[in-house]
Design an enzyme around this catalytic site. Sequence first.
Site, short mmCIF file in Angstrom:
data_model
loop_
_atom_site.label_atom_id
_atom_site.label_comp_id
_atom_site.label_asym_id
_atom_site.label_seq_id
_atom_site.Cartn_x
_atom_site.Cartn_y
_atom_site.Cartn_z
N GLY A 40 -15.58 40.73 26.73
CA GLY A 40 -14.75 41.94 26.65
C GLY A 40 -13.27 41.66 26.41
CG HIS A 440 -8.29 80.98 22.79
ND1 HIS A 440 -6.96 80.62 22.71
CD2 HIS A 440 -8.37 81.96 23.74
CE1 HIS A 440 -6.27 81.35 23.57
NE2 HIS A 440 -7.10 82.16 24.20
P1 FAD Z 1 -8.71 39.87 23.03
O1 FAD Z 1 -9.17 41.13 23.63
O2 FAD Z 1 -7.44 39.29 23.51
O3 FAD Z 1 -9.90 38.83 23.24
C1 FAD Z 1 -9.78 37.51 22.84
C2 FAD Z 1 -10.81 36.68 23.56
O4 FAD Z 1 -10.78 35.37 23.02
C3 FAD Z 1 -10.55 36.52 25.06
O5 FAD Z 1 -11.70 36.92 25.78
C4 FAD Z 1 -10.26 35.03 25.25
O6 FAD Z 1 -10.78 34.52 26.47
C5 FAD Z 1 -10.99 34.43 24.06
N1 FAD Z 1 -10.42 33.14 23.63
C6 FAD Z 1 -9.14 32.85 23.30
N2 FAD Z 1 -9.02 31.56 22.91
C7 FAD Z 1 -10.26 31.01 23.00
C8 FAD Z 1 -10.79 29.73 22.75
N3 FAD Z 1 -10.04 28.74 22.26
N4 FAD Z 1 -12.11 29.53 22.97
C9 FAD Z 1 -12.90 30.52 23.45
N5 FAD Z 1 -12.45 31.77 23.68
C10 FAD Z 1 -11.16 32.02 23.47
N6 FAD Z 1 -5.05 48.51 23.08
C11 FAD Z 1 -5.48 49.74 22.80
O7 FAD Z 1 -5.93 49.99 21.67
N7 FAD Z 1 -5.43 50.75 23.73
C12 FAD Z 1 -4.95 50.55 24.97
O8 FAD Z 1 -4.93 51.47 25.78
C13 FAD Z 1 -4.49 49.25 25.30
N8 FAD Z 1 -4.01 48.99 26.53
C14 FAD Z 1 -3.62 47.73 26.84
C15 FAD Z 1 -3.11 47.50 28.11
C16 FAD Z 1 -2.69 46.23 28.46
C17 FAD Z 1 -2.16 45.98 29.86
C18 FAD Z 1 -2.79 45.17 27.52
C19 FAD Z 1 -2.38 43.78 27.90
C20 FAD Z 1 -3.27 45.40 26.25
C21 FAD Z 1 -3.68 46.68 25.89
N9 FAD Z 1 -4.15 46.98 24.62
C22 FAD Z 1 -4.56 48.24 24.31
C23 FAD Z 1 -4.25 45.94 23.58
C24 FAD Z 1 -5.69 45.43 23.47
O9 FAD Z 1 -6.09 44.90 24.72
C25 FAD Z 1 -5.80 44.36 22.39
O10 FAD Z 1 -5.31 44.88 21.18
C26 FAD Z 1 -7.22 43.91 22.20
O11 FAD Z 1 -7.77 43.40 23.38
C27 FAD Z 1 -7.30 42.84 21.11
O12 FAD Z 1 -8.61 42.46 20.93
P2 FAD Z 1 -8.98 41.02 20.34
O13 FAD Z 1 -10.47 41.04 20.18
O14 FAD Z 1 -8.16 40.71 19.17
O15 FAD Z 1 -8.57 39.96 21.45
#
Ligand code: FAD
Length: 461
Positions: A40, A440
């Site tokens: 996740g 509405h």
């Molecule tokens: P991520 O969700 O960051 O997932 C990346 C995954 O890769 C992680 O599980 C990590 O463990 C794994 N990983 C990294 N490097 C390695 C490696 N070398 N080997 C194996 N695994 C690795 N966005 C919204 O659209 N709406 C919101 O309301 C919102 N609220 C947020 C609130 C907070 C407090 C934060 C911090 C962010 C929020 N965001 C929100 C932004 C959103 O969380 C991110 O845009 C989103 O999670 C990005 O998804 P991603 O799949 O690119 O990466």
Amino acid sequence: MNILQCKLLVIGAGPGGYVCAIRAGRMGVDTVIVDAGPLGGTCLNVGCIPSKALIHAAEQFHTAQRFTGDTPLGIRLPTGPTIDLAKTVEWKNGNVGKLNSGVGALLKGAGVKVLFGQAAFRDGKTVEVATPDGLQQVEAETIVIATGSRPVDLPSLPFGGNVISSTEALALTDVPKRLSVVGGGYIGLELGTAFAKLGSKVTVVEAGPRILPQYDAELTAPVAKRLEALGAEVLTDALARDMVTRSKLRISGDGADHDIPSDKVLVTVGRAPQLTGLKLDELSLAMDGPFIRIDDQCRTSMRGVFAIGDVTGEPMLAHRAMAQGEMVAGIVAGETLQWDSTCIPAVCFTDPEIVTAGFGPQDVDEAAVTVSRFPFLANGKALTAEAQDGFVRVLARKDNQQIIGIQAVGHGVSELSAAFSMAIEMQARLQDLAATIYAHPTQSEALQEAALKGLGRAIHI
Ligand code: FAD
Ligand code: NAD
């Protein structure tokens, strides 16, 4: 070392990676996904979901507290509420746990193999994963980098002790009496507002001339007004410097230094791509600043290597990552696809909420565009929900009335965001929005009225 071969390897099981893997698996692509943490990613574990849970709990607490005073609703509670934040966090963790297992079940159902451990590139087709059972080598025809982002700190204000990131803020078991928030952007204001409602004395320190500088001032004004009503202090054109003592934050602003007593200092000044330990230099990929450069199919500069989500830069939003993941899965399965979304809506879950889709007034030549606004003050549902602050704003081309942008600020407007982006994506015109029948009483009627206003014939204003 064990060797595993597959057609597709996805590194990172955040919203970008897991959506990509589920879609690919369901399309019959032999897929492996790897993550160093729980399924996740940021979004599910320490981002979107936990922050919205905290925001909800804070809102409930604040409402209960309000009823200990005189309210026009005639509701009166004899005593104020108390909060056991440790229990709130436990409830939040329970929700996160349910969603973690849900993602695991979906991956399993799609026939995706899940590996837990840190991944590092050996070359463009080979990755080593340090699993709890030892090193696992994965050889893949195609690799998707979906490693997301991490919070950044300031050199003079490193994370540690009372200086925390959003991750620690979402796990606090006591409400800090005095919370300083460095950075008045998305995270700082969403969490800052929640803690103000929970009773913290919140001070926001923002380097820019106003909060949420990525939005126009008209949209952010109701948020600033509400923060003031909640007793939060907002210092703009102010820079956080360092901790002079364990509980005193030094800032500079107004040409002088000031010290702010702070039990916790939440630093939310942006996020950086998560590339630590990935050994990306093995691939010499073209970069866009610190982020991985991609084209309109999310291909990197190396054949067979894609990148999606936060690791590719702004907008760092979960739904963008998911849409990219779905598209890349299709490409890997043999479909001809490319990124052609007109707009990526954005919601800031402040109080009131802000939604943006498409172009705003600051992006267009106002001589060629009609900008029409409808205030919630004139909307019956908003009035009955004590949600009169805010408005819906529609931008349409003057030559053919095509909608090119819709924004809103107001209570609960996040749920209008689908209608906004759909209208833009389907190239609707003012007449289409005006001719649609809206139930509405709903706040969505403000969208119709804003469109009618653009046509010079609003009814309720
Ligand atoms: P991520 O969700 O960051 O997932 C990346 C995954 O890769 C992680 O599980 C990590 O463990 C794994 N990983 C990294 N490097 C390695 C490696 N070398 N080997 C194996 N695994 C690795 N966005 C919204 O659209 N709406 C919101 O309301 C919102 N609220 C947020 C609130 C907070 C407090 C934060 C911090 C962010 C929020 N965001 C929100 C932004 C959103 O969380 C991110 O845009 C989103 O999670 C990005 O998804 P991603 O799949 O690119 O990466
Ligand atoms: P942000 O870019 O939204 O805000 C950072 C703020 O910090 C800016 O206003 C900036 O001017 C200010 N700043 C920078 N350096 C400073 C300094 N030295 N002193 C004081 N202020 C300083 O970043 P964020 O709030 O950390 O969020 C990171 C990303 O996470 C966002 O880009 C967003 O895409 C994503 N996010 C989205 C949501 C959502 O969709 N609701 C919620 C949270 C996070």
